[in-house]
Write a protein that holds these residues in place. Sequence first.
Motif, PDB file in Angstrom:
ATOM      1  N   ARG A  39      47.678  44.794  45.808  1.00 51.72           N
ATOM      2  CA  ARG A  39      47.346  45.949  44.957  1.00 51.72           C
ATOM      3  C   ARG A  39      47.009  45.565  43.527  1.00 51.72           C
ATOM      4  O   ARG A  39      46.413  46.363  42.784  1.00 51.72           O
ATOM      5  N   GLY A  40      47.352  44.347  43.130  1.00 54.68           N
ATOM      6  CA  GLY A  40      46.855  43.862  41.850  1.00 54.68           C
ATOM      7  C   GLY A  40      45.345  43.716  41.883  1.00 54.68           C
ATOM      8  O   GLY A  40      44.655  44.036  40.908  1.00 54.68           O
ATOM      9  N   PHE A  41      44.837  43.285  43.012  1.00 53.74           N
ATOM     10  CA  PHE A  41      43.384  43.101  43.179  1.00 53.74           C
ATOM     11  C   PHE A  41      42.680  44.424  43.441  1.00 53.74           C
ATOM     12  O   PHE A  41      41.592  44.661  42.911  1.00 53.74           O
ATOM     13  N   THR A  42      43.278  45.298  44.230  1.00 52.05           N
ATOM     14  CA  THR A  42      42.557  46.509  44.641  1.00 52.05           C
ATOM     15  C   THR A  42      42.690  47.651  43.632  1.00 52.05           C
ATOM     16  O   THR A  42      41.784  48.482  43.522  1.00 52.05           O
ATOM     17  N   LEU A  43      43.810  47.697  42.894  1.00 55.05           N
ATOM     18  CA  LEU A  43      44.107  48.878  42.067  1.00 55.05           C
ATOM     19  C   LEU A  43      44.617  48.546  40.669  1.00 55.05           C
ATOM     20  O   LEU A  43      45.045  49.446  39.956  1.00 55.05           O
TER      21      LEU A  43
END
Lengths: 302, 302
Positions: A39-43
Amino acid sequence: MTAAPAAPGRVPNEAARLLIWIDGRLVDASDAGISPLDRGFTLADGLFETMRAYHGTVFRLDAHLRRLAAGAAILGIPVPADVPHMVAAAAGAVRDLGWADAALRLTMTRGVGPRGLAPPVGVDPTAVLTASALPPREPLPARSVRVCTATARRNEFAATAGVKTLAYVESVVALAHAHTAGDDDAIFLDTAGHVCEATSSNVFVVAGATLRTPPRECGVLPGITRAVVLELAGAMGLAAREDVIAPHDLAGADEAFLTSSIRELAPIAGVDGAQLPNGAPGPVTRRIAQAFAELVERECRP
Amino acid sequence: MTAAPAAPGRVPNEAARLLIWIDGRLVDASDAGISPLDRGFTLADGLFETMRAYHGTVFRLDAHLRRLAAGAAILGIPVPADVPHMVAAAAGAVRDLGWADAALRLTMTRGVGPRGLAPPVGVDPTAVLTASALPPREPLPARSVRVCTATARRNEFAATAGVKTLAYVESVVALAHAHTAGDDDAIFLDTAGHVCEATSSNVFVVAGATLRTPPRECGVLPGITRAVVLELAGAMGLAAREDVIAPHDLAGADEAFLTSSIRELAPIAGVDGAQLPNGAPGPVTRRIAQAFAELVERECRP
């Protein structure tokens, strides 16, 4: 999570003077170590801290870890217990390699999750730590910057205002615009039109013997160097306070400077194309920078 | 970048009904395929599109790709030429697997870079595509949502206002707060106090035979479903327009609904604990939803 021992010659990326640990494991820079579902990458669902290590000791590590914990509480992400050890081990690895100074970046995300915004439960946070060798510190005038006022505004009404989340794309765009215009950095105003901060630094304005920096209410990140400068200035008998700053206060200042953990103090030579009268650096900026350097030596010299 | 052929039984993650391509290569969900230095991970320096495929055809793919290109121009990221092919190939793989509907997410970042905010030159963007099987579409009343007003505000003065960057942590926090309060979603106001959007949906307010949705100036993401609803309503003889909406306009609406590519139309049953009088769904919402479903069948039925 334990950092692998770092020995010169066996360490990946040593040629690039870059070390990377993912969840405490030393990896090569060409390794693709992050899940595409993180979720660091996606959001941008995570936080980071950028710290400076001097002689293998992180300056004000406790303050960085306190700020990380405060941000993690707002995001509802549990900070892994071994994070302080990871950072100290990285600083030690840097010292063992003989690097003088290094920039350490700790990135902590909520972890891997399924599709959608709702935070998943029971996932482990992801922790990435990078250590980059820094060139020798430049003397003060060489660090001077020319700044412009960003056309975009910082949002003091965000839930994450003042929280060092991964959402830095606004700063990326503002810095790119500043560079295109021939400036070194951009100053954001808040939505009310008050001076807020630069793309990754706090700002101080000097008038006479008074230092002022924008308060939290203007949406600023509570910088570690910012707090140290406020302490130092008070101890030196200067008036130093958090205060709402109008754009004309900055443009008409005797002196002004930026603060960040990596750049320390950077004198502002000009604002929106006009030079500051008592330019870069002025006498107050010089005194503060000297006191800052002495403090670093006291706290970090082995 | 070419998508590997997807055959049932040989496809990674088929049990999870999830397919992932990184730069066009099909990978396993447990693969860690992203560099820890990717600027999408470190700085939210990238964009995404979430699209719905019906029967293996992406609804309004061209509109999604146009929005991606517009955002990429603002960020200064070149869109790889094979992105449209990647998305179409993913939709085809989903159809070959026999999935009825799927959520496709395309994530495009600036790529891997060294320390610092300044965009590196000469790097290749990273493209990640995920396809998730969707459960059968729920009937309209079952999609109804209760919303609350977020305490945080959207920033209509951001350079990336209305751009679907990776910086979604504000929405993550607002949605988590809404869920804690027992609501399904949160409505952001802009900094001027006008209704803006939900955490990942646009909002429409119905009064009599008039539909209104906030304009771009309020900082809204220009949703693909939002644009389709404006088109459809006009064609149906309803008055439909972009207009500044006050919070009391929403709370006092006859009907209201959210739009997004995955949820399509979701009727708003209540706002801040008070039910809408002509609840979920009202007659206008029903008519629009029916017209939307017919449009999807016309455009996507094989």
